[in-house]
Scaffold this active site. Structure first.
Site, PDB file in Angstrom:
ATOM      1  N   ASP A  67      44.428  58.294 -17.699  1.00  0.00           N
ATOM      2  CA  ASP A  67      44.334  58.366 -16.149  1.00  0.00           C
ATOM      3  C   ASP A  67      45.564  57.884 -15.883  1.00  0.00           C
ATOM      4  O   ASP A  67      46.408  57.373 -16.181  1.00  0.00           O
ATOM      5  CB  ASP A  67      43.303  58.032 -15.541  1.00  0.00           C
ATOM      6  CG  ASP A  67      42.449  57.207 -15.838  1.00  0.00           C
ATOM      7  OD1 ASP A  67      42.972  56.060 -16.723  1.00  0.00           O
ATOM      8  OD2 ASP A  67      41.627  56.820 -16.232  1.00  0.00           O
ATOM      9  N   ASN A 136      30.293  51.380 -12.483  1.00  0.00           N
ATOM     10  CA  ASN A 136      28.927  51.679 -12.094  1.00  0.00           C
ATOM     11  C   ASN A 136      29.350  53.646 -13.004  1.00  0.00           C
ATOM     12  O   ASN A 136      28.898  54.983 -12.737  1.00  0.00           O
ATOM     13  CB  ASN A 136      29.606  53.153 -10.700  1.00  0.00           C
ATOM     14  CG  ASN A 136      31.144  53.370 -10.978  1.00  0.00           C
ATOM     15  OD1 ASN A 136      31.765  53.461 -12.658  1.00  0.00           O
ATOM     16  ND2 ASN A 136      31.969  54.014  -9.759  1.00  0.00           N
ATOM     17  N   HIS A 138      31.740  54.750 -15.055  1.00  0.00           N
ATOM     18  CA  HIS A 138      32.690  55.695 -14.759  1.00  0.00           C
ATOM     19  C   HIS A 138      33.444  55.673 -16.408  1.00  0.00           C
ATOM     20  O   HIS A 138      33.352  54.469 -16.749  1.00  0.00           O
ATOM     21  CB  HIS A 138      33.361  56.358 -13.874  1.00  0.00           C
ATOM     22  CG  HIS A 138      34.464  54.697 -14.095  1.00  0.00           C
ATOM     23  ND1 HIS A 138      34.937  53.908 -13.030  1.00  0.00           N
ATOM     24  CD2 HIS A 138      35.046  53.821 -14.915  1.00  0.00           C
ATOM     25  CE1 HIS A 138      35.763  52.949 -12.897  1.00  0.00           C
ATOM     26  NE2 HIS A 138      35.537  52.869 -14.196  1.00  0.00           N
ATOM     27  N   GLU A 143      33.796  59.887 -12.048  1.00  0.00           N
ATOM     28  CA  GLU A 143      32.879  58.692 -11.127  1.00  0.00           C
ATOM     29  C   GLU A 143      31.471  59.530 -11.327  1.00  0.00           C
ATOM     30  O   GLU A 143      31.589  60.270 -11.308  1.00  0.00           O
ATOM     31  CB  GLU A 143      33.359  57.974  -9.508  1.00  0.00           C
ATOM     32  CG  GLU A 143      34.656  58.227  -9.549  1.00  0.00           C
ATOM     33  CD  GLU A 143      34.817  56.078  -9.532  1.00  0.00           C
ATOM     34  OE1 GLU A 143      33.761  55.824 -10.647  1.00  0.00           O
ATOM     35  OE2 GLU A 143      35.677  56.084  -9.151  1.00  0.00           O
TER      36      GLU A 143
HETATM   37  C1  F6R Z   1      41.490  53.194 -17.004  1.00  0.00           C
HETATM   38  C2  F6R Z   1      40.043  53.580 -16.839  1.00  0.00           C
HETATM   39  C3  F6R Z   1      39.209  53.084 -15.789  1.00  0.00           C
HETATM   40  C4  F6R Z   1      38.190  51.513 -16.449  1.00  0.00           C
HETATM   41  C5  F6R Z   1      37.415  50.865 -16.696  1.00  0.00           C
HETATM   42  C6  F6R Z   1      36.633  49.161 -16.846  1.00  0.00           C
HETATM   43  O1  F6R Z   1      42.491  53.406 -17.512  1.00  0.00           O
HETATM   44  O2  F6R Z   1      40.206  54.366 -17.525  1.00  0.00           O
HETATM   45  O3  F6R Z   1      37.317  53.523 -16.728  1.00  0.00           O
HETATM   46  O4  F6R Z   1      38.386  51.619 -18.314  1.00  0.00           O
HETATM   47  O5  F6R Z   1      37.394  50.888 -15.102  1.00  0.00           O
HETATM   48  O6  F6R Z   1      38.069  48.533 -16.784  1.00  0.00           O
HETATM   49  P1  F6R Z   1      38.153  46.883 -17.275  1.00  0.00           P
HETATM   50  O7  F6R Z   1      38.304  47.315 -18.541  1.00  0.00           O
HETATM   51  O8  F6R Z   1      38.857  46.523 -16.633  1.00  0.00           O
HETATM   52  O9  F6R Z   1      36.558  47.136 -17.003  1.00  0.00           O
END
Ligand code: F6R
Length: 240
Positions: A67, A136, A138, A143
């Site tokens: 992303d 959440n 995702h 989301e």
């Molecule tokens: C990042 C992404 C998100 C993260 C998720 C967890 O490229 O796509 O889905 O992997 O928000 O983030 P952390 O590892 O910082 O808890």
């Protein structure tokens, strides 16, 4: 699905690096799907260590991002292109033209999303996709409510995601409100998924992902539709 309980993110990093190196080493043109955020950082550090001591060759390695934020600009230090360049591509000596990121800095975002899908297809798809999980539920920036067969597209970020991601900003004052993300359908086309989850803030999401219904209320539950999944999590995230 194999679920590995690890003591901490460092042990998880070593284990994920084993999985990645084992899967990519036999391939002539390997593609590693890279996530940003805290969870994959120890994986990258471990891959860089193995590269430095000659246990990992990255000559033909290509990297594909999950992303990218909309609105920061292509070279903004808090953008995912810059972050992945800094944390992964440069230390692994992967030239920047082998790092594929959704071009969320372009004016036509739908075209940028479609262009990313085409470029991914031209690479032959992702061989191993690293994933974090949002509190959440995702994956990528899909989301809750995202279609399980969705493709790369523009999405709005939840308030919770924007709050959680604020800690990663170094320069930007505000977390962007939208992003381009690989869709869940796109993610599920990778050869193998490696999902990382650490800490209490992930417990509910991990429980829903592993044991709840497979539906868009918890986007990460879709990993159970994939035949080759490795989950690496600590006891806090696994709710022990
Ligand atoms: C990042 C992404 C998100 C993260 C998720 C967890 O490229 O796509 O889905 O992997 O928000 O983030 P952390 O590892 O910082 O808890």
């Amino acid at each position: 699905m194999r679920v590995h309980r690890v003591a901490d993110a460092d042990e998880g990093g070593r284990l994920a690096a084993d999985v990645i190196v084992g899967a990519l080493a036999p391939l002539a043109h390997p593609v590693l799907g890279v996530a940003t955020g805290a969870s994959p950082r120890p994986v990258y550090e471990e891959l860089v260590r193995r590269f430095a001591c000659g246990d990992l060759t990255t000559n033909d390695l290509r990297l594909a991002a999950l992303d990218e934020y909309v609105g920061l600009g292509r070279d903004h230090p808090d953008g995912y292109r810059s972050t992945l360049q800094r944390e992964v591509a440069v230390p692994l000596r992967v030239p920047v033209d082998r790092l594929l990121v959704p071009a969320a800095w372009e004016s036509d975002l739908d075209r940028a999303a479609a262009g990313f899908e085409n470029a991914l297809r031209a690479l032959g798809g992702v061989d191993v996709q690293l994933l974090g999980i949002g509190a959440n539920g995702h994956i990528g920036f899909n989301e809750p409510g995202s279609p399980l067969d969705g493709r790369t597209r523009v999405v709005s970020l939840d308030d919770r995601t924007r709050r959680d991601n604020a800690v990663h900003l170094t320069v930007a004052t505000e977390v962007p409100r939208s992003a381009i993300t690989q869709g869940i359908g796109t993610i599920l086309e990778a050869g193998r998924l490696v999902l990382l989850a650490y800490g209490r803030s992930k417990t509910a999401a991990v429980r829903a992902a592993l044991y709840g219904p497979i539906d868009s209320a918890c986007p990460a539950s879709a990993i159970r539709l994939h035949p080759d999944v490795v989950v690496i999590a600590d006891s806090a995230a696994l709710d022990d």
